[in-house]
Design a protein around this motif. Structure first.
Motif, mmCIF file in Angstrom:
data_model
loop_
_atom_site.group_PDB
_atom_site.id
_atom_site.type_symbol
_atom_site.label_atom_id
_atom_site.label_comp_id
_atom_site.label_asym_id
_atom_site.label_seq_id
_atom_site.Cartn_x
_atom_site.Cartn_y
_atom_site.Cartn_z
ATOM 1 N N VAL A 16 23.938 48.011 38.142
ATOM 2 C CA VAL A 16 25.321 47.581 38.352
ATOM 3 C C VAL A 16 25.423 47.011 39.763
ATOM 4 C CG1 VAL A 16 27.728 48.347 38.560
ATOM 5 C CG2 VAL A 16 26.248 49.394 36.843
ATOM 6 N N GLU A 56 41.582 45.688 41.935
ATOM 7 C CA GLU A 56 41.692 46.502 40.731
ATOM 8 C C GLU A 56 40.641 47.615 40.699
ATOM 9 O OE1 GLU A 56 41.236 43.471 37.819
ATOM 10 O OE2 GLU A 56 39.089 43.299 38.130
ATOM 11 N N SER A 57 40.860 48.551 39.795
ATOM 12 C CA SER A 57 39.941 49.672 39.638
ATOM 13 C C SER A 57 38.542 49.154 39.282
ATOM 14 C CB SER A 57 40.471 50.588 38.535
ATOM 15 O OG SER A 57 39.624 51.691 38.415
ATOM 16 N N GLY A 58 37.530 49.690 39.956
ATOM 17 C CA GLY A 58 36.157 49.295 39.664
ATOM 18 C C GLY A 58 35.707 48.042 40.392
ATOM 19 N N SER A 59 36.560 47.500 41.285
ATOM 20 C CA SER A 59 36.205 46.242 41.953
ATOM 21 C C SER A 59 35.232 46.436 43.117
ATOM 22 C CB SER A 59 37.474 45.517 42.431
ATOM 23 O OG SER A 59 38.221 46.325 43.301
ATOM 24 N N LYS A 95 35.783 48.747 45.928
ATOM 25 C CA LYS A 95 36.408 49.133 47.203
ATOM 26 C C LYS A 95 35.774 50.397 47.783
ATOM 27 C CE LYS A 95 40.414 49.638 45.224
ATOM 28 N NZ LYS A 95 40.059 49.427 43.802
ATOM 29 N N SER A 96 35.722 51.457 46.981
ATOM 30 C CA SER A 96 35.135 52.714 47.477
ATOM 31 C C SER A 96 33.676 52.526 47.816
ATOM 32 C CB SER A 96 35.262 53.825 46.424
ATOM 33 O OG SER A 96 36.606 54.084 46.153
ATOM 34 N N THR A 97 32.996 51.692 47.045
ATOM 35 C CA THR A 97 31.565 51.475 47.268
ATOM 36 C C THR A 97 31.324 50.885 48.658
ATOM 37 O OG1 THR A 97 31.238 51.190 44.898
ATOM 38 C CG2 THR A 97 29.507 50.348 46.342
HETATM 39 N N1 LIG Z 1 27.233 56.348 41.767
HETATM 40 C C1 LIG Z 1 27.396 55.305 40.939
HETATM 41 N N2 LIG Z 1 26.489 55.022 39.974
HETATM 42 C C2 LIG Z 1 26.651 53.952 39.165
HETATM 43 N N3 LIG Z 1 27.674 53.109 39.231
HETATM 44 C C3 LIG Z 1 28.617 53.346 40.158
HETATM 45 C C4 LIG Z 1 28.528 54.449 41.053
HETATM 46 N N4 LIG Z 1 29.615 54.417 41.869
HETATM 47 C C5 LIG Z 1 30.334 53.346 41.497
HETATM 48 N N5 LIG Z 1 29.744 52.693 40.469
HETATM 49 C C6 LIG Z 1 30.235 51.471 39.814
HETATM 50 O O1 LIG Z 1 30.461 50.495 40.816
HETATM 51 C C7 LIG Z 1 31.653 49.752 40.540
HETATM 52 C C8 LIG Z 1 32.609 49.841 41.703
HETATM 53 O O2 LIG Z 1 33.105 51.177 41.801
HETATM 54 P P1 LIG Z 1 34.089 51.639 42.956
HETATM 55 O O3 LIG Z 1 34.191 53.106 42.882
HETATM 56 O O4 LIG Z 1 33.646 51.052 44.249
HETATM 57 O O5 LIG Z 1 35.446 50.953 42.518
HETATM 58 P P2 LIG Z 1 36.888 51.032 43.213
HETATM 59 O O6 LIG Z 1 37.289 49.643 43.537
HETATM 60 O O7 LIG Z 1 36.878 52.013 44.314
HETATM 61 O O8 LIG Z 1 37.789 51.539 41.996
HETATM 62 P P3 LIG Z 1 39.018 52.583 41.971
HETATM 63 O O9 LIG Z 1 40.231 51.791 42.406
HETATM 64 O O10 LIG Z 1 39.115 52.982 40.536
HETATM 65 O O11 LIG Z 1 38.697 53.717 42.882
HETATM 66 C C9 LIG Z 1 32.173 50.304 39.226
HETATM 67 O O12 LIG Z 1 31.725 49.484 38.188
HETATM 68 C C10 LIG Z 1 31.565 51.686 39.141
HETATM 69 O O13 LIG Z 1 31.397 52.069 37.802
#
Ligand SMILES: Nc1ncnc2c1ncn2[C@@H]1O[C@H](COP(=O)(O)OP(=O)(O)OP(=O)(O)O)[C@@H](O)[C@H]1O
Ligand SMILES: [Mg+2]
Length: 255
Positions: free
Chosen positions: A22, A43-46, A48-50
């Motif tokens: 991914v 949006e969710s999954g974009s 941000k947290s990563t």
């Molecule tokens: N530890 C992990 N292993 C595999 N995939 C991951 C992992 N952490 C995040 N992902 C994937 O990476 C992508 C980004 O996730 P992330 O948590 O950064 O999204 P986000 O923008 O913070 O969403 P949200 O608003 O829901 O918190 C998603 O597709 C998620 O499924």
């Protein structure tokens, strides 16, 4: 010239191996000036947290260039000095505090790890700084409200005397009535401690209240970056950003 507090260049973050790999963040560039508050929305999954987790050293699989206060961050290695500069506050204070550790234990552990002395005095000061007061020192998480727990998590982050705080939706797990209190606290702390914020939120009212500039993420990419003043004037260019504003309808409302 002072270097930016945080410089992210061509950051790629991935999870897993092909064919299941991914690509969570693709070629992201962000620069946050010292003292600035920068928002990440999308949006969710974009991704941000990563981005925050990669900067904090919680993810190994990344490439690109990361600099904090002008110093290059290499690989997954983070030393004590790094954590002294950069601290993270998570979304859910219920999950981020160990249920069997008292407030005192949480704060003294961080102070010891950072080699900071005068522990008694520091703990009292930290509790005052986050508006809890000393009577909370020997409480356990289950004896605290959600807002009080997030104050403890913020005190723990501040204990290392950081310069950059990574805030991952720090109020979204809290009751609406408490959210504004925590946001006001974070605003005050930024001014008092000369902090720089990189903050994830999906709430444009929070952006209006807290941030100088934002970047909008979609599918792992930054699609737009703009000053919050432009956002208020409706000057967002990307269709995605405009949709976000319409969906929220509350930009600029004081939290
Ligand atoms: N530890 C992990 N292993 C595999 N995939 C991951 C992992 N952490 C995040 N992902 C994937 O990476 C992508 C980004 O996730 P992330 O948590 O950064 O999204 P986000 O923008 O913070 O969403 P949200 O608003 O829901 O918190 C998603 O597709 C998620 O499924
Ligand atoms: Mg997230």
């Amino acid at each position: 010239m002072t270097p930016p507090m945080l410089a992210i260049r061509d950051l790629n973050v991935w999870f897993g191996e092909p064919p299941d790999r991914v690509d969570a963040v693709k070629s992201a560039d962000i620069s946050v000036a010292q003292g600035e508050s920068f928002g990440l929305v999308g949006e969710s999954g974009s991704g941000k947290s990563t981005i925050l987790r990669a900067v904090a050293g919680l993810i190994d699989s990344w490439s690109g260039d990361l600099q904090v206060a002008g110093l290059k961050v290499r690989g997954a290695r983070r030393d004590r000095q790094f954590f002294k500069t950069v601290q993270m506050v998570f979304q859910d204070p219920y999950a981020s505090l160990h249920p069997r550790h008292s407030v005192d234990a949480v704060l003294s552990e961080t102070l010891h790890l950072q080699g900071i002395g005068n522990v008694d005095q520091r703990i009292n000061k930290l509790l005052d700084d986050v508006g809890l007061g000393r009577s909370f020192r020997f409480r356990y998480p289950h004896q605290l409200s959600g807002g009080q727990r997030q104050r403890v998590a913020i005190a723990r982050a501040l204990a290392a005397e950081p310069r950059l705080l990574l805030l991952d939706e720090p109020t979204s797990a809290l009751d609406v009535s408490v959210q504004a209190e925590i946001l006001n606290l974070l605003s005050d702390l930024r001014a008092e401690h000369d902090l720089t914020y990189l903050m994830v939120t999906h709430d444009l009212a929070v952006v209006g209240h807290m941030c100088d500039r934002i970047a909008v993420m979609q599918h792992g990419r930054l699609v737009e970056e703009l000053p919050v003043a432009d956002l208020r004037r409706g000057a967002a260019k990307a269709e995605y950003t405009r949709g976000l504003i319409e969906a929220s309808g509350s930009l600029g409302a004081t939290a």
